[in-house]
Design a protein around this motif. Structure first.
Motif, mmCIF file in Angstrom:
data_model
loop_
_atom_site.group_PDB
_atom_site.id
_atom_site.type_symbol
_atom_site.label_atom_id
_atom_site.label_comp_id
_atom_site.label_asym_id
_atom_site.label_seq_id
_atom_site.Cartn_x
_atom_site.Cartn_y
_atom_site.Cartn_z
ATOM 1 N N ASP A 262 0.787 -1.104 -0.124
ATOM 2 C CA ASP A 262 -0.003 -0.057 0.023
ATOM 3 C C ASP A 262 0.791 1.185 0.036
ATOM 4 O O ASP A 262 1.947 1.307 0.611
ATOM 5 C CB ASP A 262 -0.904 -0.029 1.061
ATOM 6 N N VAL A 263 0.459 2.157 -0.671
ATOM 7 C CA VAL A 263 1.350 3.568 -0.793
ATOM 8 C C VAL A 263 0.525 4.466 -0.087
ATOM 9 O O VAL A 263 -0.496 4.844 -0.164
ATOM 10 C CB VAL A 263 1.415 3.944 -2.109
ATOM 11 N N VAL A 264 1.287 5.201 1.125
ATOM 12 C CA VAL A 264 0.741 6.151 1.846
ATOM 13 C C VAL A 264 1.207 7.395 1.626
ATOM 14 O O VAL A 264 2.489 7.552 1.580
ATOM 15 C CB VAL A 264 0.671 5.750 3.639
ATOM 16 N N SER A 265 0.613 8.524 1.416
ATOM 17 C CA SER A 265 1.124 9.873 1.302
ATOM 18 C C SER A 265 1.623 10.226 2.482
ATOM 19 O O SER A 265 1.036 10.271 3.598
ATOM 20 C CB SER A 265 -0.063 10.666 0.535
ATOM 21 N N THR A 266 2.849 11.192 2.451
ATOM 22 C CA THR A 266 3.371 11.846 3.703
ATOM 23 C C THR A 266 2.904 13.341 3.594
ATOM 24 O O THR A 266 3.358 13.907 4.495
ATOM 25 C CB THR A 266 4.973 11.633 3.970
ATOM 26 N N ILE A 267 2.303 13.724 2.399
ATOM 27 C CA ILE A 267 2.299 15.388 2.236
ATOM 28 C C ILE A 267 0.624 15.327 1.825
ATOM 29 O O ILE A 267 0.154 14.337 1.444
ATOM 30 C CB ILE A 267 3.303 15.808 1.070
ATOM 31 N N ASP A 268 0.215 16.676 1.985
ATOM 32 C CA ASP A 268 -0.932 16.977 1.367
ATOM 33 C C ASP A 268 -0.523 17.436 -0.032
ATOM 34 O O ASP A 268 0.356 18.199 -0.469
ATOM 35 C CB ASP A 268 -1.466 18.374 2.048
ATOM 36 N N VAL A 269 -1.572 17.332 -0.949
ATOM 37 C CA VAL A 269 -1.443 17.599 -2.670
ATOM 38 C C VAL A 269 -2.812 18.318 -2.659
ATOM 39 O O VAL A 269 -3.822 17.736 -2.731
ATOM 40 C CB VAL A 269 -1.279 16.380 -3.391
ATOM 41 N N PRO A 270 -2.727 19.504 -2.910
ATOM 42 C CA PRO A 270 -1.556 20.727 -3.205
ATOM 43 C C PRO A 270 -1.346 20.873 -1.803
ATOM 44 O O PRO A 270 -2.030 20.737 -0.859
ATOM 45 C CB PRO A 270 -2.078 21.847 -3.898
ATOM 46 N N GLY A 271 -0.065 21.208 -1.571
ATOM 47 C CA GLY A 271 0.386 21.769 -0.309
ATOM 48 C C GLY A 271 0.077 23.111 0.218
ATOM 49 O O GLY A 271 0.266 23.353 1.766
ATOM 50 N N ASP A 272 -0.570 23.784 -0.574
ATOM 51 C CA ASP A 272 -1.138 25.144 -0.204
ATOM 52 C C ASP A 272 -2.455 25.460 -0.591
ATOM 53 O O ASP A 272 -2.745 24.793 -1.770
ATOM 54 C CB ASP A 272 -0.235 26.383 -0.725
ATOM 55 N N ASP A 273 -3.192 26.267 -0.248
ATOM 56 C CA ASP A 273 -4.271 26.812 -0.951
ATOM 57 C C ASP A 273 -3.878 27.780 -1.971
ATOM 58 O O ASP A 273 -3.113 28.404 -1.822
ATOM 59 C CB ASP A 273 -5.182 27.791 0.098
#
Ligand code: AMP
Ligand code: MG
Length: 401
Positions: free
Chosen positions: A40-51
């Motif tokens: 399973d692949v888990v993201s370590t970041i938000d996409v997109p990283g900003d508003d």
């Protein structure tokens, strides 16, 4: 073992015996398409990283949109602005972070800028043209689950969360043996009477490669018991699965079935499938064995319906079977058959949805029927079909590309 086994029962039995490969390799992302995801692949970041802004235009406070606003900063993509001074707007470009304080973006087509002051036409809502942080993916979310075949869009998704490599299962090695004294390799000369070109080797190699499996070429095997036994044993020692074509019927020159029974075991033989009745399945030592019929269309059908899901399951794929759709029959089946018929048809989008037209010659030796069709229509044993009836169809594109 002489009664014909229903296709669903045979498939269930074959799938239940598939032992998925465990070996995992880490591949650079560009090499990943077509491979099967092993974790399973888990993201370590938000996409997109900003508003960020969805438009080229002006960022502002929605409540201040009615007044003329001096342009206090310029934020191109890749740059970061500062807190927006009240009573001002920021010139902003697509993808750039919306500066703190601003809560909307107005597209430039709806703005007039003169002498460093911008006026906006029409009302503005909070959040307008702002793509919120984490809109696509939030940190901690599972973006892809193991057991899926990586498609181009999946590889893009992995790149979007910053992955440079990915863990996939080692591709299986599948040996293909073409049995038959009558066979001649295409490109090696003209045929004498009684001979024909070995098409199954090419169909099978291409089918295997289309699902990213390694094709091991076992060549042409003569119709001789000892030669067949030796070829089967050699192939089994070198491969994760052995596939043969031809020689599994009941004739004196059909040696494959007998030799597999001598070298290993036969778990099933003869399915209620049309075309492709004499299909055999078992093992040689510990290596799974699939004996496909000889007729080229039977090879295609039985590979797609039985061998393919088996191999995909061995390859670690969670959903190895193709999707099924419904279409209206443009043909009739007046006499119910004893076997499940995988009729070669062409689907077109007609007034009332998909319509299936049968290829004119459904003989198992007519490989053109597969090349000039885009689907199988599945006609169960005992069924009749009237024109306009719904029949189940499987797109050939979901099986062979
Ligand atoms: P068999 O099951 O060996 O009796 O083969 C059934 C039919 O399929 C015969 O007409 C064979 O000539 C034909 N056939 C078998 N192997 C191949 C092949 N590799 N390519 C094309 N036709 C084949
Ligand atoms: Mg033969």
């Amino acid at each position: 073992m002489s009664a014909l086994l229903p296709v669903e029962q045979a498939l269930a039995q074959v799938l239940a015996s598939a032992r998925p490969v465990r070996d995992v390799v880490e591949l650079p992302l560009l090499d990943a398409p077509g491979h099967v995801l092993a974790q399973d692949v888990v993201s370590t970041i938000d996409v997109p990283g900003d508003d960020n802004s969805a438009m080229d235009g002006y960022a502002l406070r929605a409540s201040e949109a009615g007044q003329a606003l001096p342009v206090s900063q310029r934020i191109p993509a890749g740059a970061v602005g500062s807190v927006l001074t009240p009573g001002t707007a920021a010139r902003i470009f697509t993808g750039a972070p919306v500066p703190p304080g601003a809560d909307a973006v107005v597209m430039q087509e709806n703005c007039t800028e003169r002498d460093g002051v911008v006026s906006v036409g029409g009302p503005v809502c909070v959040g307008q043209n702002v793509r919120p942080r984490g809109q696509d993916i939030t940190g901690g979310a599972t973006v892809l689950e193991k057991g899926r075949i990586l498609r181009p869009q999946d590889v893009g998704l992995l790149a979007s969360i910053g992955r440079g490599t990915v863990s996939v299962y080692r591709p299986l090695r599948v040996a293909v043996l073409s049995t038959g004294d009558e066979l001649v390799e295409p490109g090696s000369g003209e045929l004498r009477s009684g001979q024909l070109y070995n098409s199954n080797r090419y169909t099978l190699a291409s089918l295997l490669r289309s699902i990213n499996l390694e094709f091991i070429d076992g060549g042409i095997v003569a119709d001789d018991a000892d030669i067949t036994a030796r070829a089967l044993r050699d192939a089994a020692s070198d491969a994760d699965c052995v596939i043969t074509s031809g020689g599994v019927s009941v004739g004196d020159e059909d040696h494959v079935k007998n030799q597999v029974e001598r070298l290993g075991q036969l778990d099933l033989w003869k399915l209620a499938i049309k075309p492709g009745k004499p299909l055999a399945f078992g093992r040689i030592g510990d290596t799974p064995f699939i004996g496909l019929p000889g007729n080229p269309t039977s090879v295609f059908v039985t590979f797609c319906l039985i061998a393919r899901p088996f191999l995909l399951k061995m390859q670690g794929v969670t959903e190895p079977e193709p999707p099924r759709l419904q279409a209206r029959a443009n043909f009739t089946v007046d006499k119910p058959g004893g076997r499940q018929d995988y009729m070669r048809v062409t689907l077109v989008n007609a007034n009332q949805g998909l319509e299936a037209t049968k290829f004119s010659n459904q003989s198992s030796g007519v490989l053109s029927s597969v090349s000039h069709s885009n689907a199988f229509a599945v006609i169960p044993p005992g069924a009749t079909v009237s024109e306009g009836d719904f029949v189940e169809v499987i797109l050939l594109d979901s099986l062979a590309r």
